[in-house]
Design a protein around this motif. Structure first.
Motif, PDB file in Angstrom:
ATOM      1  N   GLN A  59      -0.126  -6.331  -8.627  1.00 33.36           N
ATOM      2  CA  GLN A  59      -0.814  -6.654  -7.380  1.00 33.36           C
ATOM      3  C   GLN A  59      -0.635  -8.107  -6.950  1.00 33.36           C
ATOM      4  O   GLN A  59      -1.274  -8.559  -6.005  1.00 33.36           O
ATOM      5  CB  GLN A  59      -2.303  -6.345  -7.539  1.00 33.36           C
ATOM      6  N   LYS A  60       0.285  -8.822  -7.613  1.00 35.90           N
ATOM      7  CA  LYS A  60       0.513 -10.225  -7.261  1.00 35.90           C
ATOM      8  C   LYS A  60       1.154 -10.385  -5.885  1.00 35.90           C
ATOM      9  O   LYS A  60       1.025 -11.436  -5.249  1.00 35.90           O
ATOM     10  CB  LYS A  60       1.387 -10.900  -8.323  1.00 35.90           C
ATOM     11  N   GLU A  61       1.897  -9.360  -5.432  1.00 37.28           N
ATOM     12  CA  GLU A  61       2.538  -9.413  -4.118  1.00 37.28           C
ATOM     13  C   GLU A  61       2.160  -8.167  -3.332  1.00 37.28           C
ATOM     14  O   GLU A  61       1.660  -7.181  -3.896  1.00 37.28           O
ATOM     15  CB  GLU A  61       4.057  -9.536  -4.266  1.00 37.28           C
ATOM     16  N   SER A  62       2.441  -8.204  -2.041  1.00 37.32           N
ATOM     17  CA  SER A  62       2.006  -7.110  -1.173  1.00 37.32           C
ATOM     18  C   SER A  62       2.989  -5.948  -1.117  1.00 37.32           C
ATOM     19  O   SER A  62       2.617  -4.846  -0.690  1.00 37.32           O
ATOM     20  CB  SER A  62       1.766  -7.636   0.249  1.00 37.32           C
ATOM     21  N   ALA A  63       4.248  -6.169  -1.525  1.00 37.51           N
ATOM     22  CA  ALA A  63       5.235  -5.077  -1.504  1.00 37.51           C
ATOM     23  C   ALA A  63       4.778  -3.951  -2.411  1.00 37.51           C
ATOM     24  O   ALA A  63       4.154  -4.185  -3.452  1.00 37.51           O
ATOM     25  CB  ALA A  63       6.605  -5.596  -1.929  1.00 37.51           C
ATOM     26  N   ARG A  64       5.119  -2.747  -2.036  1.00 36.27           N
ATOM     27  CA  ARG A  64       4.750  -1.586  -2.829  1.00 36.27           C
ATOM     28  C   ARG A  64       5.991  -0.733  -3.120  1.00 36.27           C
ATOM     29  O   ARG A  64       6.016   0.475  -2.912  1.00 36.27           O
ATOM     30  CB  ARG A  64       3.661  -0.765  -2.119  1.00 36.27           C
ATOM     31  N   ILE A  85      -0.143   4.153 -13.227  1.00 35.78           N
ATOM     32  CA  ILE A  85      -0.735   2.938 -12.652  1.00 35.78           C
ATOM     33  C   ILE A  85      -0.051   2.585 -11.341  1.00 35.78           C
ATOM     34  O   ILE A  85      -0.713   2.254 -10.342  1.00 35.78           O
ATOM     35  CB  ILE A  85      -0.653   1.768 -13.654  1.00 35.78           C
ATOM     36  N   LEU A  86       1.270   2.645 -11.322  1.00 36.33           N
ATOM     37  CA  LEU A  86       1.998   2.313 -10.095  1.00 36.33           C
ATOM     38  C   LEU A  86       1.610   3.250  -8.956  1.00 36.33           C
ATOM     39  O   LEU A  86       1.441   2.817  -7.806  1.00 36.33           O
ATOM     40  CB  LEU A  86       3.504   2.373 -10.350  1.00 36.33           C
ATOM     41  N   LYS A  87       1.455   4.524  -9.260  1.00 36.71           N
ATOM     42  CA  LYS A  87       1.071   5.485  -8.229  1.00 36.71           C
ATOM     43  C   LYS A  87      -0.347   5.215  -7.728  1.00 36.71           C
ATOM     44  O   LYS A  87      -0.628   5.320  -6.522  1.00 36.71           O
ATOM     45  CB  LYS A  87       1.191   6.919  -8.763  1.00 36.71           C
ATOM     46  N   GLU A  88      -1.235   4.882  -8.643  1.00 35.41           N
ATOM     47  CA  GLU A  88      -2.613   4.572  -8.253  1.00 35.41           C
ATOM     48  C   GLU A  88      -2.663   3.378  -7.294  1.00 35.41           C
ATOM     49  O   GLU A  88      -3.535   3.316  -6.424  1.00 35.41           O
ATOM     50  CB  GLU A  88      -3.447   4.274  -9.491  1.00 35.41           C
ATOM     51  N   TYR A  92       5.911   3.086  -4.061  1.00 36.83           N
ATOM     52  CA  TYR A  92       7.057   3.998  -3.992  1.00 36.83           C
ATOM     53  C   TYR A  92       7.930   3.620  -5.186  1.00 36.83           C
ATOM     54  O   TYR A  92       8.312   2.454  -5.348  1.00 36.83           O
ATOM     55  CB  TYR A  92       7.810   3.803  -2.684  1.00 36.83           C
ATOM     56  N   ILE A  93       8.264   4.592  -6.021  1.00 38.28           N
ATOM     57  CA  ILE A  93       8.902   4.295  -7.310  1.00 38.28           C
ATOM     58  C   ILE A  93      10.337   4.809  -7.350  1.00 38.28           C
ATOM     59  O   ILE A  93      10.596   6.004  -7.175  1.00 38.28           O
ATOM     60  CB  ILE A  93       8.106   4.917  -8.464  1.00 38.28           C
ATOM     61  N   ALA A  94      11.251   3.887  -7.584  1.00 39.51           N
ATOM     62  CA  ALA A  94      12.647   4.229  -7.845  1.00 39.51           C
ATOM     63  C   ALA A  94      12.914   4.063  -9.332  1.00 39.51           C
ATOM     64  O   ALA A  94      12.297   3.227 -10.001  1.00 39.51           O
ATOM     65  CB  ALA A  94      13.581   3.335  -7.030  1.00 39.51           C
ATOM     66  N   CYS A  95      13.836   4.850  -9.843  1.00 40.87           N
ATOM     67  CA  CYS A  95      14.170   4.777 -11.262  1.00 40.87           C
ATOM     68  C   CYS A  95      15.684   4.803 -11.431  1.00 40.87           C
ATOM     69  O   CYS A  95      16.379   5.576 -10.758  1.00 40.87           O
ATOM     70  CB  CYS A  95      13.538   5.944 -12.019  1.00 40.87           C
ATOM     71  N   GLY A 106       6.480  11.996 -10.306  1.00 47.29           N
ATOM     72  CA  GLY A 106       5.961  10.667 -10.046  1.00 47.29           C
ATOM     73  C   GLY A 106       7.025   9.679  -9.628  1.00 47.29           C
ATOM     74  O   GLY A 106       6.706   8.618  -9.092  1.00 47.29           O
ATOM     75  N   ILE A 107       8.285  10.018  -9.861  1.00 43.98           N
ATOM     76  CA  ILE A 107       9.389   9.157  -9.432  1.00 43.98           C
ATOM     77  C   ILE A 107       9.869   9.651  -8.069  1.00 43.98           C
ATOM     78  O   ILE A 107      10.183  10.825  -7.891  1.00 43.98           O
ATOM     79  CB  ILE A 107      10.539   9.174 -10.458  1.00 43.98           C
ATOM     80  N   ASP A 108       9.908   8.743  -7.097  1.00 42.06           N
ATOM     81  CA  ASP A 108      10.242   9.121  -5.725  1.00 42.06           C
ATOM     82  C   ASP A 108      11.735   9.086  -5.428  1.00 42.06           C
ATOM     83  O   ASP A 108      12.213   9.816  -4.554  1.00 42.06           O
ATOM     84  CB  ASP A 108       9.531   8.171  -4.753  1.00 42.06           C
ATOM     85  N   PHE A 109      12.461   8.224  -6.125  1.00 41.20           N
ATOM     86  CA  PHE A 109      13.894   8.058  -5.850  1.00 41.20           C
ATOM     87  C   PHE A 109      14.614   7.864  -7.182  1.00 41.20           C
ATOM     88  O   PHE A 109      14.350   6.900  -7.899  1.00 41.20           O
ATOM     89  CB  PHE A 109      14.133   6.850  -4.939  1.00 41.20           C
TER      90      PHE A 109
END
Length: 202
Positions: A59-64, A85-88, A92-95, A106-109
């Motif tokens: 949460q240090k930066e605003s990008a998600r 935690i990232l989803k909560e 948007y999660i890339a792997c 849970g992985i979007d890309f």
């Protein structure tokens, strides 16, 4: 909840592939089941992160936008709670994976980068069968020994999937020329450069 083992995590710009240029939280998980001779990652160490400290860092930066990488992240036992935690937090999660394990929910890309340098458990350029249906980007590292015939397994190409070729950095000029020559005859594929190395960011 137990502590996570994380190789490193940091905020940067995604340097390559579909999301190049986007601000991103990188989460590098330790250990890998492959042994690529030109790997640029020291992935066999880790630090312990508490869930609270990890959540705070996210949460240090605003990008998600988050990128989970390794090592081989899909083989790591700490992947699921990190994804949760990232989803909560609305990420948007890339792997980025070598393709030897299926991608969990849970992985979007999903970016799959098959490799020749597998251990004895897998054949060269092994791809888990489930990944052929849920991969969003295929990315191959082209070195001076790369055989482009391996790419034939991706025909016919899907319109909504990205097909990328990345020159191995230590022989950039030679490998880039090989890729360009291939793309002239196979325009479904595109060149993907590691721009983060050019501008000297993590």
């Amino acid at each position: 909840m137990s502590n996570f083992h994380i190789n490193e995590t940091f905020w940067t710009l995604q340097g390559e592939g579909r999301w190049a240029g986007h601000r991103a939280l990188f989460v590098r998980l330790p250990f890998c089941n492959y042994d690529c001779p030109w790997c640029d990652t020291e992935y066999n160490t880790y630090e312990k992160w508490s869930p609270e400290d990890f959540r705070s860092f996210c949460q240090k930066e605003s990008a998600r936008f988050a990128v989970i990488t390794g090592g081989e992240p899909l083989a790591n036992k700490h992947l699921e709670p990190i994804l949760n935690i990232l989803k909560e937090l609305g990420f948007y999660i890339a792997c980025e994976t070598n393709g030897s394990y299926p991608a969990p929910k849970g992985i979007d890309f999903v970016t799959v980068s098959p490799k020749k340098y597998t251990n004895s458990k897998f054949p060269e350029y092994f791809i888990h069968p489930e990944l052929f249906d849920n991969t969003h980007e295929w990315k191959y590292v082209v070195d001076d020994h790369f055989d482009f015939q391996i790419l034939e397994q991706h025909a016919p190409h899907k319109k909504d999937v990205v097909y990328s070729l990345s020159p191995e950095f230590n022989q950039m000029e030679l490998n880039t020329k090989r890729i360009i020559d291939f793309i002239k005859e196979n325009p479904q594929w595109k060149l993907s450069l590691q721009t983060h190395k050019w501008i000297n960011i993590p």
